[in-house]
Design an enzyme around this catalytic site. Structure first.
Site, PDB file in Angstrom:
ATOM      1  N   ASP A 116       0.667  -0.994  -0.361  1.00  0.00           N
ATOM      2  CA  ASP A 116      -0.062  -0.136  -0.054  1.00  0.00           C
ATOM      3  C   ASP A 116       0.972   1.002  -0.188  1.00  0.00           C
ATOM      4  O   ASP A 116       2.275   1.074   0.267  1.00  0.00           O
ATOM      5  CB  ASP A 116      -0.485  -0.463   1.642  1.00  0.00           C
ATOM      6  CG  ASP A 116      -2.331   0.631   0.562  1.00  0.00           C
ATOM      7  OD1 ASP A 116      -2.786   0.728   1.722  1.00  0.00           O
ATOM      8  OD2 ASP A 116      -2.125   1.620  -0.203  1.00  0.00           O
TER       9      ASP A 116
HETATM   10  C1  GLC Z   1      -4.128   4.862  -0.524  1.00  0.00           C
HETATM   11  C2  GLC Z   1      -4.653   3.584  -0.320  1.00  0.00           C
HETATM   12  C3  GLC Z   1      -4.761   2.185  -1.472  1.00  0.00           C
HETATM   13  C4  GLC Z   1      -4.933   3.250  -2.821  1.00  0.00           C
HETATM   14  C5  GLC Z   1      -2.981   3.584  -2.471  1.00  0.00           C
HETATM   15  C6  GLC Z   1      -3.253   4.958  -3.925  1.00  0.00           C
HETATM   16  O1  GLC Z   1      -3.671   4.860   0.752  1.00  0.00           O
HETATM   17  O2  GLC Z   1      -4.916   2.760   1.368  1.00  0.00           O
HETATM   18  O3  GLC Z   1      -6.113   1.661  -1.073  1.00  0.00           O
HETATM   19  O4  GLC Z   1      -5.029   2.439  -3.494  1.00  0.00           O
HETATM   20  O5  GLC Z   1      -3.364   4.497  -1.128  1.00  0.00           O
HETATM   21  O6  GLC Z   1      -3.732   5.235  -3.728  1.00  0.00           O
END
Ligand code: GLC
Length: 749
Positions: free
Chosen positions: A263
């Site tokens: 993430d």
């Molecule tokens: C965010 C979210 C994830 C997302 C990523 C990119 O923090 O937790 O679901 O796809 O970062 O935006």
């Protein structure tokens, strides 16, 4: 002369040979594994390192020298996010990246129709292709464990079997377009508060029976090409590099051959990232939403520090080559797949898909006196009340926020449908959040209204007096501490004094309809004073049309709740046992940054949702699987293919469903299994089958549902295996978890 001819022949041969000798990695006819072997043998250390970490907010490097394009990802689960600047969260201001917002996944789950998931995945895949995205950061399948969860709207409810069944076709549809899914957030990311610091403590049984199944189905049946690690910790290791969840379970037990993506900001350490299963590092030093260290890509944990580790002999290239092989496999499945279609954006077929999914996902929760559907002969004046009738919901909510080509709002949809032959009046009723901006995308709406709460309510009450129908459109929204990433709700009750508004209107009219727009359940103390209640989710571009379809009967609602609608927060196990949001490791940690840990113990174990309310004889406001129709159905004549089942066998249950009403409609037959006697404590019943069936008035059909041993087994912690025990089981069949109409006993031998 002879020599000359020989040389010419050799030149010709070598030329033709060269012409034939397309490098294996570029030869589409060769198996992917051979192409990977050939490609990786040609790569330098620098090239290997470059492909396993981001080079911009949403892209990672390809291998230009060998002809591998850069690799582009984008959010999110219900629409393709607008392009952002190379190294910023703010949108780039393109004019060609407006999209279709599909219904959020809670609505998809509420359709209980896997066909909708397939259409969903394909349509989203076409939008992604057209936008040049090789991987969509979705779907999300974290279990709804608390109704406060900020991102439940992005997920598929509380039941592992429903989520498992609904996620597979979405992944298959998306990947059929050559666009990778990235199933998230693996795992145990069930609420948002302190999400980077929560260390989840949960029994192995609950982990395997409740929290992993949807991910396992996405991998083993959906063949997902990528998984996104979650921010939180499990067994004190961050889930983006976790020995147990990634190496042992995902890549070991489930033989996952794809890529584990962090993430954004979920990677915290080179050594752990190298050894504990991370393959692509994105968004380091960001909180995943806003802040970040600019252009830090060479300093990523899997960038220069990793090269230094290899060059100093701290690491061999063993782990690196495994990561690169997985990334190359992802490339061959996406960017290097020359047969990928071109895709298209904002097509009518995508709007139709969004509307169909919404029409099938909206849930008619209550309909006293059959006040709905609106009777066009009786409706001369309709009053619509509430901010959610006029507020765009596609902007906000966190990373799933979109820039849509259009979003039909509820008031708009009703006015368009009724045209001039019915007056559709409006009263604000309440003021919630008048903002409308996320990462530089603005709704452009002017929602400001300085009138006092009492004035707003008085206006609505006054207008309600001479309305044939009063339709309140309220609920939550995508603002912080509502249905939004990064935080959870602070209260279960409706915000913005909506309860006072609804109570006041209930005193004024009997023809009161409440439409709730949210991804979560809310307290409804006035439930018995209201005629009809409709759960309308966050349904995206076609919201106003789909809500109007259902309110007018142009669509006969067929949605069923994918989660339990508790009367109060303490009816939910996570809160009754006081586990949320967790316990700080030490008092002083509360204000600390990411490095301090809060332990959240899932004390309720497997008793999540209806499993908890069944066990504790708690009556929810509306039960898991509940949803009404404008017609009526009967279920009868439950029979089974045998009285006994063997472990390696199957058992088919057949039930006759009849449409006993006057409108075409769909019923979802639900099959729950009850283990009559077991050596461990088991839930009263568990969903193990369902089938949605459309029937004309008077029509009846036999519906088959087949189970195997998986439907009877529990996860045995002592052996770490799934175990079913000989003995008696009941098949419980109904149209909601609190409306079991038929029962049939069978034996497992
Ligand atoms: C965010 C979210 C994830 C997302 C990523 C990119 O923090 O937790 O679901 O796809 O970062 O935006």
């Amino acid at each position: 002369m002879k020599h000359f001819i020989t040389i010419c022949m050799m030149v010709v041969c070598s030329m033709t040979a060269n012409a034939q000798q397309t490098p294996i990695y570029l030869d589409d006819a060769k198996p992917i594994e051979q192409r990977i072997d050939d490609a990786i043998a040609r790569m330098t250390l620098q090239e290997k390192i470059r492909v396993i970490h981001a080079q911009s907010k949403f892209s990672s490097a390809g291998i230009p020298r060998l002809g591998f394009p850069d690799f582009w990802t984008d959010d999110g689960p219900h629409g393709v996010r607008p392009d952002v600047l190379w190294d910023e969260w703010d949108q780039a201001g393109q004019t060609n990246d407006s999209c279709v917002a599909f219904p959020a996944l809670t609505c998809l789950a509420a359709t209980w129709n896997p066909d909708m998931s397939l259409i969903y995945g394909k349509s989203l895949g076409e939008e992604a292709l057209y936008r040049g995205k090789d991987m969509i950061l979705g779907p999300g399948v974290n279990i709804n464990r608390t109704p406060l969860g900020g991102r439940n709207f992005e997920y598929m409810g509380e039941d592992p079997y429903l989520a498992s069944t609904m996620v597979v076709p979405y992944v298959q549809g998306l990947q059929s377009m050559g666009v990778s899914a990235c199933v998230k957030h693996y795992c145990l990311n069930n609420d948002e508060e302190y999400r980077h610091q929560v260390n989840v403590v949960v029994s192995d049984r609950a982990l395997h029976e409740i929290y992993l199944p949807a991910f396992k189905a996405a991998v083993e049946q959906g063949k997902a090409w990528a998984i996104m690690g979650a921010y939180n910790l499990y067994k004190d290791e961050h889930n983006c590099h976790n020995q147990y969840t990634l190496n042992k379970i995902l890549k070991g037990d489930w033989a996952f051959d794809g890529v584990v993506v962090s993430d954004w900001g979920g990677c915290h350490d080179t050594d752990q990232a190298v050894k504990n299963g991370l393959d692509m590092e994105f968004g380091s030093w960001t909180n995943g939403l806003s802040a970040g260290t600019s252009n830090a890509y060479d300093n990523y944990f899997l960038a220069t520090p990793y090269i230094i580790g290899i060059q100093s002999g701290k690491y061999t290239t063993k782990e690196l080559d495994d990561k690169v092989r997985r990334v190359l496999r992802l490339f061959f499945r996406t960017t290097m797949n020359r047969n990928r279609p071109h895709g298209f954006l904002c097509s009518e077929s995508h709007y139709e898909a969004a509307r169909r999914i919404a029409d099938e996902g909206i849930v008619l929760l209550q309909n006293k006196g059959n006040i709905l559907p609106i009777d066009r002969n009786k409706a001369k004046r309709i009053l619509v009340v509430g901010e959610n009738a006029i507020k765009m919901m596609t902007v906000g909510g966190g990373s799933s926020s979109l820039k849509v080509q259009r979003e039909i709002l509820p008031l708009e949809g009703l006015r368009q449908r009724f045209g001039n032959d019915v007056v559709v009046d409006y009263a604000r009723g309440y003021v919630g959040d008048v903002s409308g901006e996320y990462n530089g995308v603005t709704t452009g709406q002017k929602l400001k209204d300085n009138r006092s709460e009492s004035k707003l309510i008085a206006e609505a009450v006054e207008k309600a007096k001479n309305a044939d129908y009063v339709i309140v459109v309220g609920g939550l929204n995508k603002s912080d501490y509502q249905d939004c990433e990064g935080h959870d709700r602070k209260q279960y009750e409706l915000p913005y004094a909506q309860n006072r508004l609804i109570e006041a209107l209930a005193k004024t009219t009997k023809r009161l309809v409440y439409v709730n727009i949210s991804g979560n359940a809310v307290a409804m103390p006035w439930k018995d004073k209201v005629g009809a209640i409709v759960q309308a989710w966050f349904i995206g571009s076609e919201a106003g049309n789909a809500i109007t379809d259902v309110l007018t009967g142009d669509a006969n609602p067929s949605g069923k709740l994918p989660f339990t609608w508790y009367a109060s927060l303490n009816d939910c196990g996570a809160h009754a046992l006081n586990t949320y949001p967790g316990t700080w490791r030490s008092a002083k940690d509360k204000s600390a940054g990411f490095s301090k840990i809060i332990d959240e113990e899932y004390k309720e174990g497997v008793y999540v949702g209806y499993r908890w309310t069944d066990k504790n004889n708690i009556k929810p406001t509306f039960a898991f699987g509940h949803g009404l129709s404008y017609t009526t159905f009967s279920m009868s004549n439950l029979r089974q293919s045998a009285k006994e089942m063997t472990r390696d066998g199957k058992l088919t249950f057949t039930v006759t469903v009849k449409n006993t009403g006057s409108k075409r409609g769909a019923e979802t037959v639900q099959l729950y299994i009850k283990d009559i006697k077991s050596s461990v404590d088991r839930p009263v019943k568990e969903l193990k089958g369902f089938k949605k069936v459309w029937l004309e008035p008077g029509e009846q059909k036999d519906v088959d549902m087949t189970i195997d041993n998986n439907a009877l087994a529990y996860y045995d912690e002592t052996t770490g295996t799934w175990k079913s025990e000989d003995g008696e089981f009941d098949a419980l069949v109904g149209n909601a978890s609190d409306n079991i109409m038929l029962k049939s006993r069978f034996m497992l031998k």
